[in-house]
Design a protein around this motif. Structure first.
Motif, PDB file in Angstrom:
ATOM      1  N   ALA A 347       0.489  -0.803  -0.191  1.00  0.00           N
ATOM      2  CA  ALA A 347       0.468   0.042  -0.205  1.00  0.00           C
ATOM      3  C   ALA A 347       1.212   1.412  -0.014  1.00  0.00           C
ATOM      4  CB  ALA A 347      -1.067  -0.170   1.482  1.00  0.00           C
ATOM      5  N   ALA A 348       1.837   1.152   0.769  1.00  0.00           N
ATOM      6  CA  ALA A 348       2.641   2.579   0.821  1.00  0.00           C
ATOM      7  C   ALA A 348       3.683   2.709  -0.757  1.00  0.00           C
ATOM      8  CB  ALA A 348       4.133   2.616   2.312  1.00  0.00           C
ATOM      9  N   LEU A 349       4.190   2.027  -1.076  1.00  0.00           N
ATOM     10  CA  LEU A 349       4.336   2.027  -2.649  1.00  0.00           C
ATOM     11  C   LEU A 349       3.478   1.887  -3.482  1.00  0.00           C
ATOM     12  CD1 LEU A 349       7.398  -0.905  -3.105  1.00  0.00           C
ATOM     13  CD2 LEU A 349       7.589   1.033  -2.289  1.00  0.00           C
ATOM     14  N   VAL A 350       2.474   2.048  -3.891  1.00  0.00           N
ATOM     15  CA  VAL A 350       1.534   1.629  -4.623  1.00  0.00           C
ATOM     16  C   VAL A 350       0.746   3.532  -3.992  1.00  0.00           C
ATOM     17  CG1 VAL A 350      -1.122   1.753  -4.801  1.00  0.00           C
ATOM     18  CG2 VAL A 350       0.605  -0.590  -4.936  1.00  0.00           C
ATOM     19  N   THR A 351       0.439   3.846  -3.203  1.00  0.00           N
ATOM     20  CA  THR A 351       0.341   5.189  -2.691  1.00  0.00           C
ATOM     21  C   THR A 351       1.188   6.040  -3.389  1.00  0.00           C
ATOM     22  OG1 THR A 351      -0.579   4.009  -0.591  1.00  0.00           O
ATOM     23  CG2 THR A 351      -0.160   6.818  -0.764  1.00  0.00           C
ATOM     24  N   THR A 352       2.242   6.061  -2.929  1.00  0.00           N
ATOM     25  CA  THR A 352       3.830   6.878  -3.185  1.00  0.00           C
ATOM     26  C   THR A 352       3.975   6.839  -4.547  1.00  0.00           C
ATOM     27  OG1 THR A 352       4.790   6.219  -1.521  1.00  0.00           O
ATOM     28  CG2 THR A 352       6.109   7.597  -3.089  1.00  0.00           C
ATOM     29  N   ALA A 353       3.555   6.006  -5.392  1.00  0.00           N
ATOM     30  CA  ALA A 353       4.046   5.907  -6.911  1.00  0.00           C
ATOM     31  C   ALA A 353       2.595   6.947  -7.498  1.00  0.00           C
ATOM     32  CB  ALA A 353       3.282   4.517  -7.869  1.00  0.00           C
ATOM     33  N   ALA A 354       0.793   6.361  -6.682  1.00  0.00           N
ATOM     34  CA  ALA A 354      -0.018   7.534  -7.279  1.00  0.00           C
ATOM     35  C   ALA A 354       0.275   9.076  -6.646  1.00  0.00           C
ATOM     36  CB  ALA A 354      -1.170   6.909  -6.448  1.00  0.00           C
ATOM     37  N   THR A 355       0.569   9.113  -5.871  1.00  0.00           N
ATOM     38  CA  THR A 355       0.253  10.497  -5.885  1.00  0.00           C
ATOM     39  C   THR A 355       2.131  11.845  -6.753  1.00  0.00           C
ATOM     40  OG1 THR A 355       2.318  10.145  -4.373  1.00  0.00           O
ATOM     41  CG2 THR A 355       0.865  10.727  -3.552  1.00  0.00           C
ATOM     42  N   LEU A 356       2.872  10.735  -7.635  1.00  0.00           N
ATOM     43  CA  LEU A 356       3.621  11.252  -7.991  1.00  0.00           C
ATOM     44  C   LEU A 356       3.074  12.239  -9.164  1.00  0.00           C
ATOM     45  CD1 LEU A 356       6.861   8.296  -8.146  1.00  0.00           C
ATOM     46  CD2 LEU A 356       6.705  10.477  -7.530  1.00  0.00           C
ATOM     47  N   PRO A 357       2.071  11.615 -10.306  1.00  0.00           N
ATOM     48  CA  PRO A 357       1.593  12.493 -11.414  1.00  0.00           C
ATOM     49  C   PRO A 357       1.084  14.090 -10.723  1.00  0.00           C
ATOM     50  CG  PRO A 357       0.741  10.713 -11.458  1.00  0.00           C
ATOM     51  CD  PRO A 357       1.271  11.262 -10.273  1.00  0.00           C
ATOM     52  N   ALA A 358       0.517  14.051  -9.475  1.00  0.00           N
ATOM     53  CA  ALA A 358      -0.049  15.152  -8.480  1.00  0.00           C
ATOM     54  C   ALA A 358       0.660  15.838  -8.120  1.00  0.00           C
ATOM     55  CB  ALA A 358      -1.180  14.855  -8.021  1.00  0.00           C
ATOM     56  N   ALA A 359       1.625  15.264  -7.390  1.00  0.00           N
ATOM     57  CA  ALA A 359       2.831  16.041  -6.471  1.00  0.00           C
ATOM     58  C   ALA A 359       3.652  16.710  -8.062  1.00  0.00           C
ATOM     59  CB  ALA A 359       3.707  15.410  -6.149  1.00  0.00           C
ATOM     60  N   VAL A 415      -4.365   3.614   0.481  1.00  0.00           N
ATOM     61  CA  VAL A 415      -4.797   4.576  -1.315  1.00  0.00           C
ATOM     62  C   VAL A 415      -5.985   6.003  -1.019  1.00  0.00           C
ATOM     63  CG1 VAL A 415      -4.127   5.304  -3.286  1.00  0.00           C
ATOM     64  CG2 VAL A 415      -3.726   2.914  -2.874  1.00  0.00           C
ATOM     65  N   VAL A 416      -6.687   5.733  -1.026  1.00  0.00           N
ATOM     66  CA  VAL A 416      -7.482   6.681  -0.715  1.00  0.00           C
ATOM     67  C   VAL A 416      -7.548   7.258   0.634  1.00  0.00           C
ATOM     68  CG1 VAL A 416     -10.550   7.148  -0.591  1.00  0.00           C
ATOM     69  CG2 VAL A 416      -9.717   5.442  -2.278  1.00  0.00           C
ATOM     70  N   LEU A 417      -7.743   6.120   1.482  1.00  0.00           N
ATOM     71  CA  LEU A 417      -6.763   6.716   2.649  1.00  0.00           C
ATOM     72  C   LEU A 417      -5.937   7.104   3.453  1.00  0.00           C
ATOM     73  CD1 LEU A 417      -8.673   4.227   4.851  1.00  0.00           C
ATOM     74  CD2 LEU A 417     -10.001   6.297   4.683  1.00  0.00           C
ATOM     75  N   PHE A 418      -4.861   7.678   2.975  1.00  0.00           N
ATOM     76  CA  PHE A 418      -3.587   8.145   2.997  1.00  0.00           C
ATOM     77  C   PHE A 418      -2.639   8.349   2.376  1.00  0.00           C
ATOM     78  CE2 PHE A 418      -4.655   4.011   6.280  1.00  0.00           C
ATOM     79  CZ  PHE A 418      -5.107   4.757   7.178  1.00  0.00           C
ATOM     80  N   ILE A 419      -3.221   8.918   0.664  1.00  0.00           N
ATOM     81  CA  ILE A 419      -2.689   9.778   0.418  1.00  0.00           C
ATOM     82  C   ILE A 419      -1.871  11.688   0.289  1.00  0.00           C
ATOM     83  CG2 ILE A 419      -5.073  10.332  -0.987  1.00  0.00           C
ATOM     84  CD1 ILE A 419      -3.582   9.123  -3.698  1.00  0.00           C
ATOM     85  N   PRO A 420      -3.096  11.818   1.087  1.00  0.00           N
ATOM     86  CA  PRO A 420      -2.037  12.856   1.403  1.00  0.00           C
ATOM     87  C   PRO A 420      -0.729  12.749   2.057  1.00  0.00           C
ATOM     88  CG  PRO A 420      -5.031  12.848   1.715  1.00  0.00           C
ATOM     89  CD  PRO A 420      -4.263  11.337   1.822  1.00  0.00           C
ATOM     90  N   ARG A 421      -0.958  12.073   2.717  1.00  0.00           N
ATOM     91  CA  ARG A 421       0.130  11.530   4.057  1.00  0.00           C
ATOM     92  C   ARG A 421       1.702  12.010   3.077  1.00  0.00           C
ATOM     93  NH1 ARG A 421      -0.990   8.712   9.440  1.00  0.00           N
ATOM     94  NH2 ARG A 421      -3.714   9.209   9.399  1.00  0.00           N
ATOM     95  N   ALA A 422       1.074  10.749   1.732  1.00  0.00           N
ATOM     96  CA  ALA A 422       2.726  10.415   0.658  1.00  0.00           C
ATOM     97  C   ALA A 422       2.664  11.830   0.252  1.00  0.00           C
ATOM     98  CB  ALA A 422       2.357   9.470  -0.281  1.00  0.00           C
ATOM     99  N   MET A 423       1.838  12.892  -0.499  1.00  0.00           N
ATOM    100  CA  MET A 423       1.620  13.609  -1.304  1.00  0.00           C
ATOM    101  C   MET A 423       2.583  14.473  -0.767  1.00  0.00           C
ATOM    102  SD  MET A 423       0.007  15.197  -3.701  1.00  0.00           S
ATOM    103  CE  MET A 423      -1.333  14.527  -4.593  1.00  0.00           C
ATOM    104  N   VAL A 424       2.195  15.375   0.431  1.00  0.00           N
ATOM    105  CA  VAL A 424       3.111  16.193   1.046  1.00  0.00           C
ATOM    106  C   VAL A 424       4.415  16.495   0.536  1.00  0.00           C
ATOM    107  CG1 VAL A 424       3.091  17.597   3.076  1.00  0.00           C
ATOM    108  CG2 VAL A 424       1.061  17.159   2.271  1.00  0.00           C
TER     109      VAL A 424
END
Length: 537
Positions: A347-359, A415-424
């Motif tokens: 979940a951590a790796l998928v969430t981090t990858a999901a944040t890359l485009p918007a970040a 991913v939905v719940l914790f994506i802001p933690r990786a986004m910032v």
């Protein structure tokens, strides 16, 4: 004395200003543009739509029988009771967290309190103890510890660090010259504290109270164990006991409205005033106030707070571990531990990858589209885990049945719940890498992907991994979404602890509680280190 005119000839170490201004649009676009490659914008849009999916599913399910029936389900005495319980908990806990968080931050950062470094760690460490583990500790220690009083005590001791952290960081970095100027203008210490000090910490305080409020809306394990019903506990009861997903969706809609209300109130309370300074300010720490005869009372206060927040769970868990030696030998920690670590890493790796485009878009283009896509992820993550899980259950049963109770659905909820933690963290890491370095690598002949791997990735790796670690810790302690979505036979430390504590088998639950605290400890280190480094003058 007359100023010496600056030379107008260009220096040999860089391009002329005109060439720099011509090349800038090719790398970024203005604030009003869309900015970024189309593929990157498309990927960020897909992530935003996935994050909005739970909200759309819950609202559709709630109103599928018509608005009249949905409102009839809302206007019931039971919903009124849940609303009063939830608001009472938010108001009381929010107030106590404000008093304790601000008071502890002021004592640690602005007074000559002995052992400030130790107390700083002690007041962040409660975040390493999940709230439902804290409720287990208090329930095992104090028989009959339940209801509103018990819920307020446990949630306050679990969540006051959310106020302490940002306020302490701001007090540590604030410019002392502002307060000195206020005193020089004739304002006394209390008036200066209100007019200057409170105004400076208000954004951090409001953000901390907002975090506390949203966590209280989402809290299930601690409140269920303390037998204090709120919207979140009632939603899970509707699904598990009555199998009524529509009534649960109606309650979830009310909970979403409360979350949106808190977000709006925080925005209004911040106002349009901006508290910024031009320049670096005074390059020194603010003077620490002497406590004098109040020193013993201050030490007693901070010692009691640390003992209640850390000592009680540590003593309770240690006591049951020592009493339950036989239970410990029969406890299988291996399977839930590996499941927790495996789900957390994926979940951590998928969430981090999901944040890359918007970040990447926000850091490089600053366009309105990029900012809107980023904010959508924040809005979706404000939903409690039970709401996201309920939406994904409805979606998988109705549209994608093969995905029901699969690891895919569970990871998607994380991913939905914790994506802001990786986004910032990811956005900050991308912003810290000058784009000129990639341009230089491209000019030296590297293709785009090679330039990205050789230049960007090593420089942004540390910040990105910090966000990945935060997501991992959040996943390892998540309870409600895991209870509803975990595949059959999958057991994490949180669910194994919950099963044991629900049957009042404290000796069997204690090893899982200890393991959860051990896995959560890195969160304390990362938060404390991050805020300390950011606050250095």
């Amino acid at each position: 004395m007359a100023a010496t005119p600056a030379p107008t000839a260009p220096t040999p170490t860089g391009p002329a200003p005109s060439s720099a201004s011509r090349s800038a649009p090719s790398r970024t676009s203005g604030p009003g543009g869309t900015g970024g490659p189309p593929a990157l914008r498309a990927a960020a849009l897909v992530v935003a739509l996935v994050c909005l999916l739970p909200l759309a599913v819950v609202l559709t399910k709630a109103f599928e029988s018509g608005a009249a029936e949905a409102f009839s389900l809302v206007w019931r005495p039971r919903v009124g009771e849940l609303f009063r319980n939830t608001m009472a908990l938010v108001v009381l806990t929010g107030t106590l967290c404000t008093v304790l968080g601000v008071g502890a931050a002021w004592l640690v950062e602005r007074t000559a309190l002995p052992g400030a470094a130790f107390w700083r760690v002690a007041f962040v460490a409660p975040l390493a103890v999940p709230a439902f583990v804290n409720s287990f500790a208090w329930s095992a220690l104090v028989p009959g510890f339940e209801g509103l009083e018990g819920a307020v005590v446990v949630t306050t001791l679990s969540y006051f660090p959310f106020v302490f952290l940002p306020v302490a960081a701001l007090l540590r970095s604030v410019d002392p010259g502002l307060e000195e100027a206020s005193r020089a203008l004739g304002y006394g210490p209390w008036r200066t504290a209100v007019r200057v000090g409170l105004a400076q910490v208000r954004p951090a305080l409001l953000g901390g109270v907002l975090l506390v409020s949203l966590h209280l809306l989402a809290e299930y394990g601690a409140l269920e164990m303390l037998r204090y019903p709120t919207f979140t506990t009632a939603i899970l009861d509707q699904f598990e006991v009555a199998f009524d997903s529509r009534a649960g969706s109606v309650l979830a809609s009310v909970l979403m409205a409360l979350a949106a209300t808190f977000l709006t109130l925080e925005l209004l309370a911040r106002g349009r005033a901006r508290h910024v300074r031009v320049g670096s300010g005074a390059a020194r720490r603010a003077p620490r106030a002497r406590l004098g005869r109040s020193m013993p009372l201050a030490l007693l206060a901070v010692g009691a707070l640390a003992a209640l927040a850390l000592g009680v769970p540590a003593w309770s868990i240690g006591t049951w571990l020592s009493r339950g030696s036989e239970a410990m030998t029969s406890t299988d920690l291996g399977r839930p531990l590996w499941s927790t670590v495996g789900l957390g890493l994926v979940a951590a790796l998928v969430t981090t990858a999901a944040t890359l485009p918007a970040a990447w878009l926000v850091a490089r283009s600053h366009s309105r589209v990029a900012v809107a896509l980023e904010r959508v992820t924040y809005l979706a993550s404000s939903l409690p885990g039970v709401v996201v899980a309920l939406a994904l259950i409805t979606l998988t049963i109705g549209v994608a049945r093969p995905l029901y109770q699969t690891t895919f659905a569970l990871v998607l909820a994380y991913v939905v719940l914790f994506i802001p933690r990786a986004m910032v963290a990811t956005r900050s890491a991308v912003s810290a890498v000058p784009p000129e370095l990639t341009d230089a690598a491209r000019a030296l002949g590297d293709p785009p992907m090679r330039a990205f791997l050789r230049v960007q990735v090593p420089l942004m790796l540390r910040g990105t991994l910090a966000g990945t670690a935060l997501v991992f810790v959040a996943v390892s302690t998540e309870l409600t979404a895991t209870l509803l979505l975990a595949p059959t036979g999958t057991e994490t430390l949180a669910t194994a602890f919950w099963d044991a504590s629900a049957s009042l088998d404290y000796a069997a639950a204690a090893p899982y509680a200890a393991a959860l605290v051990a896995l959560s400890a890195p969160l304390t280190y990362l938060l404390l280190r991050g805020t300390t480094e950011e606050a250095r003058p």
